[in-house]
Design a protein around this motif. Structure first.
Motif, mmCIF file in Angstrom:
data_model
loop_
_atom_site.group_PDB
_atom_site.id
_atom_site.type_symbol
_atom_site.label_atom_id
_atom_site.label_comp_id
_atom_site.label_asym_id
_atom_site.label_seq_id
_atom_site.Cartn_x
_atom_site.Cartn_y
_atom_site.Cartn_z
ATOM 1 N N ILE A 2 114.496 -108.685 -19.890
ATOM 2 C CA ILE A 2 114.170 -109.297 -20.682
ATOM 3 C C ILE A 2 114.728 -108.300 -21.347
ATOM 4 O O ILE A 2 113.910 -107.370 -22.016
ATOM 5 N N PHE A 3 114.391 -109.825 -22.928
ATOM 6 C CA PHE A 3 114.255 -109.238 -23.940
ATOM 7 C C PHE A 3 113.215 -109.995 -24.692
ATOM 8 O O PHE A 3 112.951 -110.587 -25.292
ATOM 9 N N MET A 4 112.449 -108.886 -24.568
ATOM 10 C CA MET A 4 111.226 -109.345 -25.765
ATOM 11 C C MET A 4 111.050 -109.181 -26.848
ATOM 12 O O MET A 4 109.843 -109.726 -27.138
ATOM 13 N N GLY A 5 111.650 -108.955 -27.374
ATOM 14 C CA GLY A 5 111.784 -108.813 -29.076
ATOM 15 C C GLY A 5 111.462 -107.087 -29.445
ATOM 16 O O GLY A 5 110.606 -106.833 -28.179
ATOM 17 N N LYS A 6 111.661 -107.164 -30.507
ATOM 18 C CA LYS A 6 110.938 -105.757 -31.056
ATOM 19 C C LYS A 6 109.270 -105.545 -31.685
ATOM 20 O O LYS A 6 109.341 -106.604 -31.895
ATOM 21 N N THR A 7 109.658 -104.298 -31.621
ATOM 22 C CA THR A 7 107.732 -104.003 -31.539
ATOM 23 C C THR A 7 107.568 -103.305 -33.369
ATOM 24 O O THR A 7 108.736 -103.241 -33.731
ATOM 25 N N SER A 8 106.869 -103.061 -33.635
ATOM 26 C CA SER A 8 106.509 -102.538 -35.239
ATOM 27 C C SER A 8 107.586 -101.427 -35.711
ATOM 28 O O SER A 8 108.073 -100.586 -36.398
ATOM 29 N N LEU A 9 107.440 -100.500 -34.160
ATOM 30 C CA LEU A 9 108.708 -98.985 -34.809
ATOM 31 C C LEU A 9 109.646 -99.442 -34.252
ATOM 32 O O LEU A 9 111.045 -98.327 -33.907
ATOM 33 N N GLY A 10 110.375 -100.831 -33.786
ATOM 34 C CA GLY A 10 112.006 -101.230 -34.198
ATOM 35 C C GLY A 10 112.497 -100.856 -32.391
ATOM 36 O O GLY A 10 113.623 -101.572 -32.290
ATOM 37 N N LEU A 11 111.657 -101.028 -32.162
ATOM 38 C CA LEU A 11 112.085 -100.685 -30.578
ATOM 39 C C LEU A 11 111.657 -101.670 -29.515
ATOM 40 O O LEU A 11 110.943 -102.729 -29.862
ATOM 41 N N ASP A 12 112.904 -102.574 -28.677
ATOM 42 C CA ASP A 12 111.937 -103.314 -27.494
ATOM 43 C C ASP A 12 111.145 -103.671 -26.864
ATOM 44 O O ASP A 12 110.730 -102.081 -26.690
ATOM 45 N N GLU A 13 109.883 -104.824 -27.085
ATOM 46 C CA GLU A 13 108.508 -104.264 -25.876
ATOM 47 C C GLU A 13 108.922 -103.451 -25.015
ATOM 48 O O GLU A 13 107.919 -103.122 -24.781
ATOM 49 N N ASN A 14 109.380 -103.744 -24.505
ATOM 50 C CA ASN A 14 110.117 -103.239 -22.743
ATOM 51 C C ASN A 14 110.533 -101.647 -22.437
ATOM 52 O O ASN A 14 109.738 -101.362 -22.195
ATOM 53 N N ILE A 15 110.854 -101.780 -23.535
ATOM 54 C CA ILE A 15 111.761 -100.245 -23.229
ATOM 55 C C ILE A 15 110.377 -99.157 -23.941
ATOM 56 O O ILE A 15 110.025 -98.246 -23.658
ATOM 57 N N GLU A 16 109.228 -100.115 -25.277
ATOM 58 C CA GLU A 16 108.304 -98.958 -25.442
ATOM 59 C C GLU A 16 107.634 -99.354 -24.321
ATOM 60 O O GLU A 16 106.378 -97.763 -24.911
ATOM 61 N N GLY A 17 107.281 -99.865 -24.078
ATOM 62 C CA GLY A 17 106.179 -100.328 -22.545
ATOM 63 C C GLY A 17 106.527 -98.796 -21.928
ATOM 64 O O GLY A 17 105.769 -98.406 -21.392
ATOM 65 N N ALA A 18 107.946 -99.496 -21.689
ATOM 66 C CA ALA A 18 107.833 -98.123 -20.782
ATOM 67 C C ALA A 18 107.579 -96.613 -21.308
ATOM 68 O O ALA A 18 107.638 -95.854 -19.900
ATOM 69 N N LEU A 19 108.415 -96.311 -22.319
ATOM 70 C CA LEU A 19 107.741 -95.025 -22.863
ATOM 71 C C LEU A 19 106.616 -94.779 -23.082
ATOM 72 O O LEU A 19 106.361 -93.453 -23.117
ATOM 73 N N CYS A 20 105.680 -95.630 -22.599
ATOM 74 C CA CYS A 20 103.865 -95.167 -22.635
ATOM 75 C C CYS A 20 103.566 -94.587 -21.827
ATOM 76 O O CYS A 20 102.904 -93.574 -21.934
ATOM 77 N N TYR A 21 104.425 -94.595 -20.735
ATOM 78 C CA TYR A 21 103.753 -93.752 -19.580
ATOM 79 C C TYR A 21 105.370 -92.311 -19.083
ATOM 80 O O TYR A 21 104.745 -91.458 -18.351
ATOM 81 N N LEU A 22 105.591 -92.345 -19.934
ATOM 82 C CA LEU A 22 106.697 -91.473 -19.912
ATOM 83 C C LEU A 22 105.851 -89.413 -19.853
ATOM 84 O O LEU A 22 106.444 -88.889 -18.753
ATOM 85 N N PHE A 23 105.205 -89.582 -20.882
ATOM 86 C CA PHE A 23 104.550 -87.911 -21.381
ATOM 87 C C PHE A 23 103.374 -88.378 -20.149
ATOM 88 O O PHE A 23 102.198 -87.383 -21.275
ATOM 89 N N GLY A 24 103.048 -89.861 -19.907
ATOM 90 C CA GLY A 24 101.332 -89.942 -19.467
ATOM 91 C C GLY A 24 100.599 -90.278 -20.507
ATOM 92 O O GLY A 24 100.781 -90.900 -21.497
ATOM 93 N N VAL A 25 99.273 -89.074 -20.693
ATOM 94 C CA VAL A 25 98.462 -89.577 -21.993
ATOM 95 C C VAL A 25 99.138 -88.838 -23.092
ATOM 96 O O VAL A 25 98.751 -89.923 -24.408
ATOM 97 N N ILE A 26 99.593 -88.316 -23.468
ATOM 98 C CA ILE A 26 100.597 -87.902 -24.505
ATOM 99 C C ILE A 26 101.156 -88.408 -25.431
ATOM 100 O O ILE A 26 100.986 -89.769 -26.651
#
Length: 110
Positions: A2-26
Motif C-alpha cells: 500500500i502506498f500511503m504517501g510520504k511523511t514529514s521525514l520523507g518516508l512512506d507512512e507504512n514504513i515509518e509506522g512499522a519502524l515505530c515498533y522496531l526498538f519499542g519505546v525508543i
C-alpha cells in the motif's frame, strides 16, 4: 504493498509506522517527536510507547515476585508476538488498535 504517501521525514507512512515498533519505546518516542504531519505514524508511535513501556514495567514487577521469572517468559513471548504483529500491520497500512492501548494511542495521536 500500500502506498500511503510520504511523511514529514520523507518516508512512506507504512514504513515509518512499522519502524515505530522496531526498538519499542525508543523508536516510538523518536517518531512521536520527529513526525510532524502523519496521524498514522503518530498513532503507531504512541501505541508502541504504551505497549512496550507497559511490558517493560511488568517485567520489572515480575522480577520482584517469587517465581515471577516463570511468568516473565510468557510476557516475553507475548511481547515478541505483539512486536511482529504490530510491525506487520503497520507495514500493511492498517491502523491496528490493540485493546485499551489503541484507544489511548488514538487520543494522543490527534
Amino acid at each position: 504493498m500500500i502506498f500511503m504517501g510520504k511523511t514529514s521525514l520523507g518516508l512512506d507512512e507504512n514504513i515509518e509506522g512499522a519502524l515505530c515498533y522496531l526498538f519499542g519505546v525508543i523508536t516510538g518516542i523518536l517518531f512521536y517527536i520527529l513526525e510532524k504531519e502523519s496521524k498514522f505514524v503518530k498513532f503507531h508511535a504512541v501505541q508502541s510507547i504504551i505497549l512496550f513501556g507497559g511490558l517493560w514495567v511488568l517485567s520489572i514487577i515480575l522480577a520482584f515476585i517469587p517465581y515471577g521469572w516463570m511468568l516473565s517468559g510468557l510476557v516475553n513471548l507475548a511481547a515478541f508476538i505483539l512486536w511482529i504483529v504490530c510491525m506487520y500491520k503497520a507495514y500493511k497500512g492498517e491502523k491496528f488498535k490493540l485493546p485499551v492501548i489503541g484507544d489511548i494511542a488514538e487520543q494522543y495521536s490527534q
